[in-house]
Design a protein around this motif. Structure first.
Motif, PDB file in Angstrom:
ATOM      1  N   VAL A  57       0.841  -1.195   0.000  1.00 32.67           N
ATOM      2  CA  VAL A  57       0.000   0.000   0.000  1.00 32.67           C
ATOM      3  C   VAL A  57       0.878   1.248   0.000  1.00 32.67           C
ATOM      4  O   VAL A  57       0.620   2.216  -0.709  1.00 32.67           O
ATOM      5  CB  VAL A  57      -0.948  -0.017   1.224  1.00 32.67           C
ATOM      6  N   GLY A  58       1.949   1.203   0.766  1.00 35.12           N
ATOM      7  CA  GLY A  58       2.864   2.338   0.843  1.00 35.12           C
ATOM      8  C   GLY A  58       3.483   2.643  -0.510  1.00 35.12           C
ATOM      9  O   GLY A  58       3.521   3.791  -0.950  1.00 35.12           O
ATOM     10  N   ASP A  59       3.940   1.585  -1.191  1.00 40.77           N
ATOM     11  CA  ASP A  59       4.534   1.766  -2.511  1.00 40.77           C
ATOM     12  C   ASP A  59       3.510   2.342  -3.475  1.00 40.77           C
ATOM     13  O   ASP A  59       3.810   3.192  -4.300  1.00 40.77           O
ATOM     14  CB  ASP A  59       5.038   0.425  -3.053  1.00 40.77           C
ATOM     15  N   TYR A  60       2.297   1.832  -3.359  1.00 43.30           N
ATOM     16  CA  TYR A  60       1.236   2.276  -4.250  1.00 43.30           C
ATOM     17  C   TYR A  60       0.978   3.761  -4.065  1.00 43.30           C
ATOM     18  O   TYR A  60       0.930   4.532  -5.026  1.00 43.30           O
ATOM     19  CB  TYR A  60      -0.032   1.474  -3.966  1.00 43.30           C
ATOM     20  N   LEU A  61       0.837   4.155  -2.812  1.00 45.59           N
ATOM     21  CA  LEU A  61       0.576   5.567  -2.521  1.00 45.59           C
ATOM     22  C   LEU A  61       1.735   6.437  -2.978  1.00 45.59           C
ATOM     23  O   LEU A  61       1.544   7.544  -3.483  1.00 45.59           O
ATOM     24  CB  LEU A  61       0.342   5.760  -1.019  1.00 45.59           C
ATOM     25  N   SER A  62       2.939   5.909  -2.812  1.00 46.70           N
ATOM     26  CA  SER A  62       4.114   6.664  -3.217  1.00 46.70           C
ATOM     27  C   SER A  62       4.101   6.910  -4.722  1.00 46.70           C
ATOM     28  O   SER A  62       4.385   8.012  -5.191  1.00 46.70           O
ATOM     29  CB  SER A  62       5.362   5.885  -2.798  1.00 46.70           C
ATOM     30  N   ALA A  63       3.732   5.868  -5.484  1.00 44.41           N
ATOM     31  CA  ALA A  63       3.683   6.008  -6.940  1.00 44.41           C
ATOM     32  C   ALA A  63       2.603   7.019  -7.336  1.00 44.41           C
ATOM     33  O   ALA A  63       2.837   7.900  -8.169  1.00 44.41           O
ATOM     34  CB  ALA A  63       3.408   4.658  -7.587  1.00 44.41           C
TER      35      ALA A  63
ATOM     36  N   LEU B 109      19.258   3.765   1.650  1.00 42.40           N
ATOM     37  CA  LEU B 109      18.270   2.830   1.101  1.00 42.40           C
ATOM     38  C   LEU B 109      16.969   3.545   0.790  1.00 42.40           C
ATOM     39  O   LEU B 109      16.356   3.332  -0.256  1.00 42.40           O
ATOM     40  CB  LEU B 109      17.967   1.725   2.114  1.00 42.40           C
ATOM     41  N   GLU B 110      16.552   4.400   1.727  1.00 35.04           N
ATOM     42  CA  GLU B 110      15.268   5.075   1.568  1.00 35.04           C
ATOM     43  C   GLU B 110      15.301   6.056   0.411  1.00 35.04           C
ATOM     44  O   GLU B 110      14.311   6.276  -0.260  1.00 35.04           O
ATOM     45  CB  GLU B 110      14.875   5.764   2.884  1.00 35.04           C
ATOM     46  N   LYS B 111      16.483   6.623   0.168  1.00 35.01           N
ATOM     47  CA  LYS B 111      16.608   7.561  -0.937  1.00 35.01           C
ATOM     48  C   LYS B 111      16.383   6.830  -2.258  1.00 35.01           C
ATOM     49  O   LYS B 111      15.705   7.331  -3.143  1.00 35.01           O
ATOM     50  CB  LYS B 111      17.994   8.196  -0.915  1.00 35.01           C
ATOM     51  N   ILE B 112      16.931   5.637  -2.382  1.00 37.30           N
ATOM     52  CA  ILE B 112      16.776   4.890  -3.627  1.00 37.30           C
ATOM     53  C   ILE B 112      15.353   4.342  -3.770  1.00 37.30           C
ATOM     54  O   ILE B 112      14.750   4.450  -4.826  1.00 37.30           O
ATOM     55  CB  ILE B 112      17.802   3.733  -3.702  1.00 37.30           C
ATOM     56  N   ARG B 113      14.813   3.775  -2.692  1.00 37.26           N
ATOM     57  CA  ARG B 113      13.487   3.170  -2.805  1.00 37.26           C
ATOM     58  C   ARG B 113      12.378   4.216  -2.769  1.00 37.26           C
ATOM     59  O   ARG B 113      11.268   3.936  -3.196  1.00 37.26           O
ATOM     60  CB  ARG B 113      13.270   2.138  -1.703  1.00 37.26           C
ATOM     61  N   GLY B 114      12.670   5.380  -2.213  1.00 39.45           N
ATOM     62  CA  GLY B 114      11.662   6.432  -2.184  1.00 39.45           C
ATOM     63  C   GLY B 114      10.596   6.232  -1.128  1.00 39.45           C
ATOM     64  O   GLY B 114       9.631   6.980  -1.088  1.00 39.45           O
ATOM     65  N   VAL B 115      10.738   5.201  -0.317  1.00 38.54           N
ATOM     66  CA  VAL B 115       9.801   4.987   0.790  1.00 38.54           C
ATOM     67  C   VAL B 115      10.601   4.587   2.026  1.00 38.54           C
ATOM     68  O   VAL B 115      11.770   4.223   1.930  1.00 38.54           O
ATOM     69  CB  VAL B 115       8.773   3.862   0.491  1.00 38.54           C
ATOM     70  N   ARG B 116       9.947   4.654   3.164  1.00 36.78           N
ATOM     71  CA  ARG B 116      10.618   4.236   4.390  1.00 36.78           C
ATOM     72  C   ARG B 116      10.848   2.732   4.357  1.00 36.78           C
ATOM     73  O   ARG B 116      10.040   1.987   3.819  1.00 36.78           O
ATOM     74  CB  ARG B 116       9.753   4.584   5.601  1.00 36.78           C
ATOM     75  N   VAL B 117      11.978   2.310   4.922  1.00 35.38           N
ATOM     76  CA  VAL B 117      12.279   0.877   4.861  1.00 35.38           C
ATOM     77  C   VAL B 117      12.412   0.248   6.238  1.00 35.38           C
ATOM     78  O   VAL B 117      12.818  -0.900   6.355  1.00 35.38           O
ATOM     79  CB  VAL B 117      13.573   0.593   4.058  1.00 35.38           C
TER      80      VAL B 117
END
Lengths: 256, 175
Positions: A57-63, B109-117
């Motif tokens: 869900v997080g990835d989805y929202l991020s996209a 890691l978070e910079k590359i993935r763009g989300v919290r890890v």
């Protein structure tokens, strides 16, 4: 503003999908309907309600957020300092090759650089996913702790009860505290973990008692103890006893 | 020592080893050179293969290990030996980045993935696929993460070199 009909949005799942759409020139930021993005997102959220995978869900929202941000940036008046020539070129060429100058449209360099860096790993991710599935059915003769998911967190020789009774001894020695004011110690767990690591690092291992040489107050003792439990949970350290009723010894998890 | 005896001993060593058994370790125990050891192990592997054995010898994480053959996974799973779950996509992505960029900090890691890890990272640590390998000499001394030998075993990799090379340049990505 251009009078482009709003494109029906392809479902966006990850930044990877977004990158693909970019690559094929399918998504022009101006043609993205914010309404569609939100609708798709809401739809997806409803679909996953039964099995909420927060990462997904997080990835989805991020996209979704990335797409909307791209559009909002396009809607803003161009920055004065931006390259005027590129702007003129686009005007002159008009819509004839709108697909081919998609890269120009997306000269949001930060976003592109990010997607690039992210994409570089996708082959590796595919390979890992393939191997993850293939090796799932291969059972090793020895089941090491790192693969055995059911492994007890505290090693069999030293249970939580042992640790607690050892803690009681330490607490009895610790001086009573003044309770006239409550000290603010938000980072105590992290600090405790750090101090345990450095004590173990000195000699490669440490006795339970050695962990508590520095903390003098009862609350610090508790913090270090909680930090120890956390390190055990994260499998950074193991505890063991070399003999019954012997000293409890803490060491880093060995790399096999 | 006769060849057949050496072969039997090596087979016993691989069987009893608590993890992947490196050719070097076999050499220390048997006083044989690595080429002989490798040819003997190849011989054992061939024998298992010829006999259509349910067991195979694989080379993972720098050593030899006995495993069941994947064809019989469904049966072995019925023993309740704890069939592992496959990893989620975010977990695989985080692992891939750590594998290539290690040692790496969480913010990197978070910079590359763009989300919290952080939650993904905790899962990977609990499964012992990733460990804290040190602290970066930077403000706050952030933890550095690296993959473990458990990572190599999980994916059946002999070493990190077995991972596909990263796409290096812009063009190869089709942009």
């Amino acid at each position: 503003m251009k009078d482009t009909p709003h494109e029906r949005l392809q479902p966006i799942r990850t930044l990877e999908d977004l990158a693909r759409s970019l690559e094929r020139g399918e998504v022009d930021p101006l043609s993205v309907s914010v309404h569609d993005v939100l609708e798709e997102t809401m739809h997806e959220m409803e679909r996953t309600q039964g099995m909420p995978d927060l990462d997904y869900v997080g990835d989805y929202l991020s996209a979704a957020g990335t797409v909307i941000r791209a559009k909002s940036e396009k809607l803003l008046p161009p920055d004065e300092s931006e390259d005027d020539e590129a702007e003129d070129d686009n005007e002159a060429q008009g819509d004839i090759d709108s697909a081919s100058d998609c890269d120009e449209e997306w000269s949001n360099e930060a976003l592109l650089a990010h997607l690039m860096e992210y994409r570089v790993f996708q082959d590796a991710v595919e390979e890992l996913a393939r191997r993850d599935e293939a090796w799932r059915g291969v059972f090793p003769r020895s089941r090491p702790s790192e693969i055995n998911i059911e492994e007890p967190i505290i090693s069999t020789e030293v249970g939580l009860a042992h640790l607690l009774s050892a803690l009681k001894d330490i607490l009895e020695d610790a001086p009573e505290e003044e309770f006239s004011h409550v000290p603010q110690d938000e980072l105590m767990l992290e600090e405790g973990m750090g101090s345990i690591r450095s004590v173990i690092q000195e000699n490669g291992e440490a006795t339970f008692r050695e962990l508590f040489i520095k903390p003098v107050t009862r609350s610090k003792v508790i913090a270090v103890f909680l930090a120890l439990l956390e390190l055990i949970r994260l499998r950074e350290v193991v505890v063991r006893q070399n003999q019954h009723f012997g000293e409890i010894i803490i060491s880093f998890v060995p790399e096999t | 020592m006769e060849y057949s005896e050496a072969r039997a001993i090596i087979e016993a060593l691989i069987f009893a080893s608590p993890g992947p058994l490196s050719p070097k370790r076999v050499g220390e125990i048997l006083d044989l050179d690595s080429r002989t050891i490798e040819s003997i192990i190849r011989d054992i592997k061939d024998k298992y293969h010829r006999d259509k054995s349910g067991i195979q010898i694989v080379f993972v994480a720098g050593g030899y290990e006995m495993t069941t053959r994947s064809e019989y996974a469904d049966y072995v799973a019925k023993l309740n030996v704890g069939v592992r779950q496959t990893l989620s996509r975010p977990a695989l992505e985080t692992l891939a980045i750590i594998a290539y960029r290690q040692p790496v900090t969480r913010p990197e890691l978070e910079k590359i993935r763009g989300v919290r890890v952080d939650s993904v990272l905790n899962t990977l640590m609990e499964r012992r696929l990733v460990r804290v390998s040190g602290r970066k000499k930077a403000p706050g001394r952030p933890a550095l993460y690296s993959t473990t030998s458990g990572f190599l075993r999980w994916f059946g990799l002999a070493s990190l070199e077995e991972l596909p090379p990263l796409a290096q340049d812009f063009d190869s990505l089709g942009f």
